[in-house]
Structures are given as structure tokens and as C-alpha cells.
Design a protein around this motif. Structure first.
Motif, PDB file in Angstrom:
ATOM      1  N   PRO A   1       0.811  -1.222   0.000  1.00 51.43           N
ATOM      2  CA  PRO A   1       0.000   0.000   0.000  1.00 51.43           C
ATOM      3  C   PRO A   1       0.846   1.274   0.000  1.00 51.43           C
ATOM      4  CG  PRO A   1      -0.271  -1.237   2.054  1.00 51.43           C
ATOM      5  CD  PRO A   1       0.597  -2.055   1.172  1.00 51.43           C
ATOM      6  N   LEU A   2       0.187   2.343  -0.386  1.00 46.37           N
ATOM      7  CA  LEU A   2       0.841   3.637  -0.517  1.00 46.37           C
ATOM      8  C   LEU A   2       0.737   4.413   0.801  1.00 46.37           C
ATOM      9  CD1 LEU A   2       2.178   5.095  -2.943  1.00 46.37           C
ATOM     10  CD2 LEU A   2      -0.048   6.085  -3.471  1.00 46.37           C
ATOM     11  N   PHE A   3       1.819   5.057   1.181  1.00 47.79           N
ATOM     12  CA  PHE A   3       1.856   5.923   2.365  1.00 47.79           C
ATOM     13  C   PHE A   3       2.296   7.321   1.934  1.00 47.79           C
ATOM     14  CE2 PHE A   3       1.544   3.347   6.294  1.00 47.79           C
ATOM     15  CZ  PHE A   3       1.491   2.084   5.745  1.00 47.79           C
ATOM     16  N   GLU A   4       1.773   8.325   2.619  1.00 49.07           N
ATOM     17  CA  GLU A   4       2.249   9.692   2.410  1.00 49.07           C
ATOM     18  C   GLU A   4       3.243  10.021   3.512  1.00 49.07           C
ATOM     19  OE1 GLU A   4       1.395  11.394  -0.329  1.00 49.07           O
ATOM     20  OE2 GLU A   4       0.131   9.688  -0.890  1.00 49.07           O
ATOM     21  N   VAL A   5       4.267  10.763   3.167  1.00 50.71           N
ATOM     22  CA  VAL A   5       5.344  11.057   4.112  1.00 50.71           C
ATOM     23  C   VAL A   5       5.396  12.553   4.414  1.00 50.71           C
ATOM     24  CG1 VAL A   5       7.832  10.898   4.518  1.00 50.71           C
ATOM     25  CG2 VAL A   5       6.664   9.140   3.163  1.00 50.71           C
ATOM     26  N   PHE A   6       5.492  12.866   5.707  1.00 49.88           N
ATOM     27  CA  PHE A   6       5.582  14.260   6.160  1.00 49.88           C
ATOM     28  C   PHE A   6       6.826  14.402   7.027  1.00 49.88           C
ATOM     29  CE2 PHE A   6       1.259  13.076   5.391  1.00 49.88           C
ATOM     30  CZ  PHE A   6       0.652  14.187   4.816  1.00 49.88           C
ATOM     31  N   ILE A   7       7.584  15.437   6.780  1.00 48.35           N
ATOM     32  CA  ILE A   7       8.840  15.587   7.517  1.00 48.35           C
ATOM     33  C   ILE A   7       8.948  16.956   8.171  1.00 48.35           C
ATOM     34  CG2 ILE A   7      11.355  15.763   7.208  1.00 48.35           C
ATOM     35  CD1 ILE A   7      11.193  13.412   5.384  1.00 48.35           C
ATOM     36  N   ARG A   8       9.352  16.948   9.440  1.00 46.00           N
ATOM     37  CA  ARG A   8       9.679  18.193  10.137  1.00 46.00           C
ATOM     38  C   ARG A   8      11.170  18.419   9.915  1.00 46.00           C
ATOM     39  NH1 ARG A   8       7.316  20.214  14.600  1.00 46.00           N
ATOM     40  NH2 ARG A   8       6.669  18.303  15.634  1.00 46.00           N
ATOM     41  N   SER A   9      11.511  19.505   9.247  1.00 48.52           N
ATOM     42  CA  SER A   9      12.918  19.684   8.889  1.00 48.52           C
ATOM     43  C   SER A   9      13.739  20.130  10.087  1.00 48.52           C
ATOM     44  CB  SER A   9      13.064  20.658   7.727  1.00 48.52           C
ATOM     45  OG  SER A   9      12.475  21.885   8.069  1.00 48.52           O
ATOM     46  N   LYS A  10      13.136  20.912  10.987  1.00 51.03           N
ATOM     47  CA  LYS A  10      13.805  21.195  12.261  1.00 51.03           C
ATOM     48  C   LYS A  10      12.753  21.591  13.277  1.00 51.03           C
ATOM     49  CE  LYS A  10      14.956  25.976  11.129  1.00 51.03           C
ATOM     50  NZ  LYS A  10      15.973  26.986  10.945  1.00 51.03           N
TER      51      LYS A  10
ATOM     52  N   VAL B   1       6.253  15.559   1.833  1.00 51.39           N
ATOM     53  CA  VAL B   1       7.399  15.509   0.922  1.00 51.39           C
ATOM     54  C   VAL B   1       7.226  14.505  -0.214  1.00 51.39           C
ATOM     55  CG1 VAL B   1       9.082  16.303   2.622  1.00 51.39           C
ATOM     56  CG2 VAL B   1       8.623  13.843   2.406  1.00 51.39           C
ATOM     57  N   GLY B   2       6.244  13.600  -0.083  1.00 54.95           N
ATOM     58  CA  GLY B   2       6.067  12.615  -1.144  1.00 54.95           C
ATOM     59  C   GLY B   2       5.436  11.357  -0.579  1.00 54.95           C
ATOM     60  N   SER B   3       5.533  10.281  -1.332  1.00 49.90           N
ATOM     61  CA  SER B   3       4.920   9.046  -0.871  1.00 49.90           C
ATOM     62  C   SER B   3       5.841   7.873  -1.132  1.00 49.90           C
ATOM     63  CB  SER B   3       3.567   8.857  -1.564  1.00 49.90           C
ATOM     64  OG  SER B   3       3.749   8.864  -2.967  1.00 49.90           O
ATOM     65  N   LEU B   4       5.441   6.721  -0.650  1.00 51.59           N
ATOM     66  CA  LEU B   4       6.206   5.491  -0.879  1.00 51.59           C
ATOM     67  C   LEU B   4       5.312   4.289  -0.600  1.00 51.59           C
ATOM     68  CD1 LEU B   4       6.780   4.499   2.227  1.00 51.59           C
ATOM     69  CD2 LEU B   4       8.670   6.091   2.079  1.00 51.59           C
ATOM     70  N   HIS B   5       5.810   3.116  -0.943  1.00 47.58           N
ATOM     71  CA  HIS B   5       5.060   1.891  -0.693  1.00 47.58           C
ATOM     72  C   HIS B   5       5.665   1.133   0.480  1.00 47.58           C
ATOM     73  CE1 HIS B   5       2.455   1.786  -4.265  1.00 47.58           C
ATOM     74  NE2 HIS B   5       3.427   2.477  -4.841  1.00 47.58           N
TER      75      HIS B   5
END
Lengths: 254, 99, 334
Positions: free
Chosen positions: B11-20, B28-32
């Protein structure tokens, strides 16, 4: 002492650096072939960490030796019997199960090793250990997860992983072997007593294998010899490939 | 965000990143990945190779509820004429000082 | 029931006709407003994007193979680490692009299937073999150089997810071309054998790099519509010329000769004149007759199909865990 001319300090650093390098080289063989694109990037991250460790350790070894050999001289101009990497890491990749089993057994060992080496009297080695410990901890999380996924995944993955463990288990005792080099390094406060890590390694590995519904292998064989330059035949081919270019054109700078 | 993944596709996941610290997590994008832990470590390996983050969120793409482009009018246009929500709408004498 | 009818009445909107939608779409594109995944778009726009983005993603992933061919043989540990990081980036870029394409309603597995059954293409250049270490330099310098020329233009592509992926990719790729040129500099200043390798690499990669920009504008099947939709921002020939003008002085600095006897500076037009691409070779390689076409696809097939059991294991394990956790209370922490 078989080689009284060898400095145990140099020898000790080679053992550490060689294992990282050979395993990094093995992971590089996965390039473009991983089962999942995301995993491809993970394997390369681990490989990069290991090659980075090897560069620091071999450079340091070269300095300790004091004969002007740098990381590349040590990596590309030693033949099989001069290598000190653990037999476990030179074993072929096999399928993804075998690669991960090898990784898991080694990561667990290396994490403990670096934790102890962080207190080494050799301050350069201690610094390398502190830096590498963080990497090793992440590697452990990664390979542990895969042990669980494959062990407790499908019947096929379970069978493959159990087979891989059985094939690799005989190389495990060598991780904890100690010889006169280790003793000399312990006495100097530089090295660590790997024997003392065995119980912790066992309990960590057994815990994961049990959660992964895998059986701790009972294979009845064990081989060792890397400390004396005795290797399986796989290492020669790995080196032939890795060392080809600098050896074919020894005058070149790259 | 159609969930028409054939059998066996991770399945597909969305990715969120705290840069600092101090900043929001940003998409920032997605991945499986098969599950959240796998998504989290994969996000670390895929999206923080150059130290881009200090914290990661992953969420199953199908668990995100999104407004649709047709909502744009009723959702967002009605607020365009309510300037009294903005401080610049009010004229205060200088004597009052900063408010 | 009454409530249902009332809701339906409110929601019934006159279905705008296609022409109106298409016109509104083009107005948005012309105004440089990015198109986002859920926005209405013409079917052909969607199809065109899927074709271009998946081809781009496949190129990144297949492109790992010719370089991977030298990863285990890199001549120093530093070069090995750099190359590994670079190839890893390419995997990452493939992943960003597959993800961006997935917002258009195609899955990664469907795209893989199209790659493996030959219905989707990847950049033909990766069907050429890497025969000596200088090839790794030439790929970074020329192939990445050509790719970057293309990609910078795509950062302003009308489709939001594609444009964002390109911005990220361009940022990360800026070191790729430099590391390639760095290899070439060391080789060009090296021993006679290294110099020979460097020239040989340039001889073999120059023309394929120019082919990367695709057919001449007059013969390009997709160019004019793609330009109108701002999927493409510059034409093949414009970008190719830009690349040549930037690269020729770099070759001169290395003291290497570009394998084109018609190459000459045209002072009047402020650009280089150059020979003609061997389009027969181009078509031949596209059609499967490059030295490595079959091997590249076979490697990807083995990776994907051979990895099926690994993905199944991960899914099976995730499902078991979920079932076990179903009764346990949910943890929440952010």
C-alpha cells in the motif's frame, strides 16, 4: 605467535575494517536488484555506512602501521590470506533471506562491539565507534524487522529464512573467538572482550528468532580461521572483482 | 487517491517531515510499504538522505480525507469578502500605539 | 427519503460540457496555474503525462544498472562510496517519479508491468554498455548533463506533482554531473592508458547523449501538444543545442576530442554547428537491438518477479500484526 612481526594494534583495526568493507561490498552487489525499490535505497544506505566505517578504520590502521599504506592500498593490494574479515560477511548474498539473515547476525554483533569500543583507549577508534554505533543501531532495527517479516510472514519466506539461518549458523562462533591479538589489545585497553558479549548477543538473537517463529539452528558444525587468513573460497572472487582496476593499472591515480 | 492497487502491491503511504524543531511537518512525497514501521524506516532511507529531517510522520494514503476541486467555491470563496478578519481592516489613531 | 431527495437537488449541478472544461483547463495552464491530481484534466493530458513520467521513472531505475556494473569494481573506496550514493539517488528519483505518476491513477506495479512487457520505454542510452571506468565519468558528465538540461525545463511543468518531483531531483542531481566530470578530469590528466579510456568513453557516449533529447522537433510525435499543455517547456532541438554549447568547452578543457568532424563554432549565430545523429542507430536501439536491451529488462524482471515472495511476506506479516493488535487499545502520540 605465528607472525611476531605483526603489530597487534594494526591487526586489530584490520579485523574491524575488513569486516565492514567486505559486507559493504556484498551489499553493493544488490544494486538494481532489490525486491522493493524502497529496500534498494535502504540496502545502499547500510552499504554506505559500512564502507564509510571501513575507510575510517583502514586509514587509522594504515597510520598505526606506519608504513605509508592508506585505505586504498590496504583495500586493493592485499590478497586473500592477508584479509581479516569474519567468514560470515564474505558469504555470498544468496536470496534476500540469506542477505538479511547474514546482516541480522552481524548487525547484532557489531552493535555490541561498537558500544564497548566507544570506551577504547585508542581515542581515534573510540570516536569511530561512537559514530558507527548510531549506524549499527539503525541497521539492527532494519534487519530485525525483516527477520520478523520473513520469519512470521508466509510459509515460503519462513522456509527460506530458516534455511538461510541454518546455512550461516556455523560461522557464528567465530564472531566471539579470541586470540593473542585480542588479549594484547584488551591488556592495552584498546580492544574488548568479545567473549563477554556472547550472552547478550545470544539473548537478543534468540528473542528475535522466537518472535519470528524461527528455530535457533542446531547445525553441528562451525568453522573459523579468518584471524589467521584462512577464508572460504568466496573471498577470492570478491577480491578479484573489487581489486581488478587498481591492480591492472598500478601506476594510475583514480 | 483511488485504492485500486492489485493484489500483492504494497500500500501507498504519504510522508511528512519536520525539517527542524519549531517548524510544521511538511508533505514531501509518498512510498510503498506493508505497514507503518516499514513506511517509517523507508521514509528515513528515501526522504532524509541529506539530513532533511528531525521527525517523520507516515500515513496510509487511503486514510486521508481530502476536499475536492468542486468544493473550492463553497469552501473557500465565501471568506474572500470578510476583510474584517484581518487586522489591516481597522484604522486606529497613532496615539493608541501598537496594537 | 425526503432528506435524500433534498440533498440530491442541491448537489445536482449542470454537467459542464467537455469543450468548456477543456477551455478552462487551457486557461489555467496558460496562466501558469499548476494542475493538481484531483483537478479536471483532459484524458489525453493524463495519458501523455503517465507516458512521460513513467518513462522518466523507468529511466532512473534502469539507469542504475550500467553504473551498478562498476560499483563493485570502483577503483578507490572514495569513488565506491560516491558512486553508491549517486546510484542510490537515482533509485530515489525513480521512486519520486513513480509516486508522482501514481497521483494520476496508475499504480507502480502497473507501470512495472508496462516496462517489462515492453509497452513503456526508458531512455535508450541505458542500453549501451559500460566497458571501462571512464564510462562512469562520461555517464555523469554527459548523460546526467543531458538529463539535467531536460529536467531543469521540467521544474516548471504544468502538472504539480511532476514539477515538485523535478525540483527535488534537480537539487539532488547537481552533484552527479560534477562527480562525473571530476572522474574525467582525473582520467584525462592521468596515465596514457587512462587518457585512452577517457577518449574512448567520450567517443562512445557523445552521440547517444545527443539522442537523449529525442527526435528533431519536426519529427517529434508529442512535442507540439506537450508544449501547449506545458508538459514540456522547451523543444528537443533547443535543449540539445543548449547542451552542446555548454559541453563542447568542457571537453576542450579536458583536452579530449568530440567525435564529430563537423563540429565548429558559428560566431554569427553564437552557437556550435554540428553533424547529424545516426537516426538508424537510434531507432535500432529503441527497437531492442542495443547491446544491453535484453539484459537490462531481464535484470529488472528478476528483481521484481523474484522479489514477489518478499513483498508477500511483508504484507502477510503486516496483516497478522494488525489482527493481533485489533483487540489492543490504540496508542496516540505525535
Amino acid at each position: 605467535m605465528n607472525r611476531p612481526e605483526t603489530d597487534p594494534h594494526f591487526e586489530y583495526l584490520l579485523r574491524l575494517g575488513d569486516s565492514s568493507l567486505i559486507l559493504g561490498q556484498r551489499l553493493a552487489e544488490w544494486c538494481g536488484k532489490a525486491p522493493i525499490l524502497e529496500e534498494e535505497l535502504a540496502l545502499m544506505n547500510i552499504g554506505l555506512d559500512l564502507i564509510g566505517q571501513a575507510r575510517l578504520l583502514l586509514s587509522h590502521a594504515g597510520q598505526v602501521e606506519g608504513r605509508g599504506r592508506d585505505e586504498d592500498r590496504l583495500a586493493f593490494f592485499r590478497d586473500v590470506q592477508e584479509w581479516r574479515n569474519l567468514l560470515l560477511v564474505e558469504q555470498e548474498n544468496g536470496d534476500f533471506a540469506k542477505t538479511m539473515a547474514r546482516q541480522f547476525l552481524f548487525d547484532t554483533f557489531q552493535g555490541l562491539q561498537y558500544r564497548e569500543l566507544a570506551a577504547s583507549a585508542d581515542s581515534t577508534l573510540a570516536e569511530i565507534a561512537v559514530k558507527s554505533l548510531k549506524e549499527a543501531e539503525y541497521h539492527q532495527r532494519h534487519s530485525r524487522n525483516w527477520m520478523l517479516r520473513m520469519g512470521d510472514g508466509t510459509e515460503e519466506s519462513h522456509t527460506r529464512l530458516q534455511k538461510a539461518l541454518d546455512e550461516l549458523w556455523g560461522y557464528v562462533p567465530e564472531l566471539f573467538e579470541m586470540d593473542e591479538v585480542d588479549q594484547a589489545m584488551i591488556a592495552a585497553g584498546i580492544g574488548i572482550d568479545t567473549n563477554a558479549l556472547r550472552a547478550e548477543w545470544d539473548s537478543r538473537v534468540r528473542e528475535v528468532l522466537s518472535e519470528a517463529t524461527l528455530t535457533v539452528p542446531d547445525v553441528g558444525w562451525a568453522v573459523s580461521g579468518s584471524r589467521k587468513g584462512q577464508h572460504t573460497e568466496h573471498l577470492g572472487y570478491l577480491l578479484a572483482e573489487m581489486q581488478f582496476l587498481p591492480r591492472a593499472y598500478p601506476d594510475a591515480r583514480w | 487517491m483511488t485504492d485500486k492497487a492489485p493484489l500483492h502491491e504494497l500500500p501507498l503511504f504519504e510522508v511528512f517531515i519536520r525539517s527542524k524543531n519549531g517548524l510544521h511537518h511538511r508533505h514531501v512525497g509518498s512510498l510503498h510499504a506493508a505497514d507503518a514501521e516499514m513506511a517509517l524506516t523507508a521514509a528515513r532511507d528515501v526522504y532524509t538522505r541529506r539530513s532533511e529531517g528531525v521527525s517523520i510522520w507516515v500515513v496510509r494514503t487511503k486514510d486521508i480525507t481530502a476536499s475536492s476541486p468542486e468544493d473550492r467555491g463553497p469552501f473557500f470563496d465565501p471568506n474572500e469578502d470578510k476583510m474584517y478578519r484581518h487586522p489591516t481592516f481597522y484604522d486606529l489613531p497613532d496615539e493608541v500605539g501598537h496594537m | 427519503m425526503a432528506e435524500e431527495t433534498a440533498t440530491a437537488a442541491v448537489l445536482v449541478r449542470k454537467e459542464p460540457d467537455r469543450e468548456v472544461l477543456e477551455e478552462a483547463f487551457q486557461v489555467k495552464v496558460d496562466a501558469e496555474t499548476r494542475i493538481e491530481p484531483k483537478d479536471w484534466m483532459p484524458d489525453a493530458y493524463r495519458k501523455n503525462l503517465i507516458r512521460q513520467m513513467s518513462q522518466h521513472a523507468h529511466s532512473e531505475v534502469v539507469g542504475m544498472l550500467p553504473e551498478g556494473n562498476w560499483l563493485t569494481r570502483a577503483p578507490s573506496l572514495k569513488r565506491k562510496a560516491i558512486l553508491m550514493a549517486k546510484i542510490q539517488d537515482e533509485g530515489g528519483h525513480g521512486l519520486y517519479l513513480y509516486s508522482a505518476a501514481e497521483t494520476l491513477g496508475i499504480t507502480r506495479d502497473q507501470m512495472y508491468d508496462q516496462l517489462l512487457d515492453g509497452s513503456a520505454k526508458y531512455s535508450s542510452i541505458f542500453n549501451y554498455p559500460t566497458l571501462n571506468w571512464a564510462d562512469i565519468g562520461a555517464i555523469g558528465w554527459l548523460v546526467d548533463g543531458a538529463a539535467i538540461t531536460n529536467q531543469i525545463a521540467l521544474c516548471r511543468c504544468s502538472y504539480g506533482p511532476y514539477a515538485r518531483a523535478m525540483v527535488k531531483i534537480c537539487k539532488e542531481e547537481s552533484f552527479h554531473q560534477r562527480q562525473g566530470y571530476d572522474i574525467m578530469m582525473v582520467m584525462a590528466e592521468g596515465t596514457a592508458e587512462q587518457r585512452r579510456m577517457a577518449q574512448d568513453a567520450l567517443n562512445r557516449w557523445w552521440w547517444p547523449a545527443l539522442m537523449m533529447f529525442g527526435p528533431h522537433d519536426a519529427e517529434s510525435a508529442h512535442t507540439s501538444q506537450s508544449m501547449k499543455w506545458k508538459i514540456k517547456r522547451s523543444s528537443n532541438d533547443e535543449l540539445r543545442q543548449k547542451f552542446i554549447d555548454a559541453t563542447v568547452p568542457q571537453a576542450e578543457y579536458l583536452g579530449l576530442t568530440i567525435p564529430d568532424d563537423q563540429l565548429a563554432w558559428n560566431a554569427a549565430e553564437g552557437k556550435y554547428d554540428w553533424g547529424e545523429i545516426d537516426w538508424d542507430e537510434f531507432r535500432n536501439v529503441v527497437n531492442g537491438n542495443g547491446l544491453c536491451n535484453r539484459e537490462r529488462l531481464e535484470t529488472r524482471r528478476k528483481a521484481h518477479e523474484g522479489g514477489q515472495w518478499v513483498r508477500e511476506a511483508a504484507l502477510a506479516y503486516a496483516e497478522k500484526r494488525q489482527q493481533r493488535a485489533a483487540s489492543a487499545p490504540e496508542k496516540k502520540e505525535i
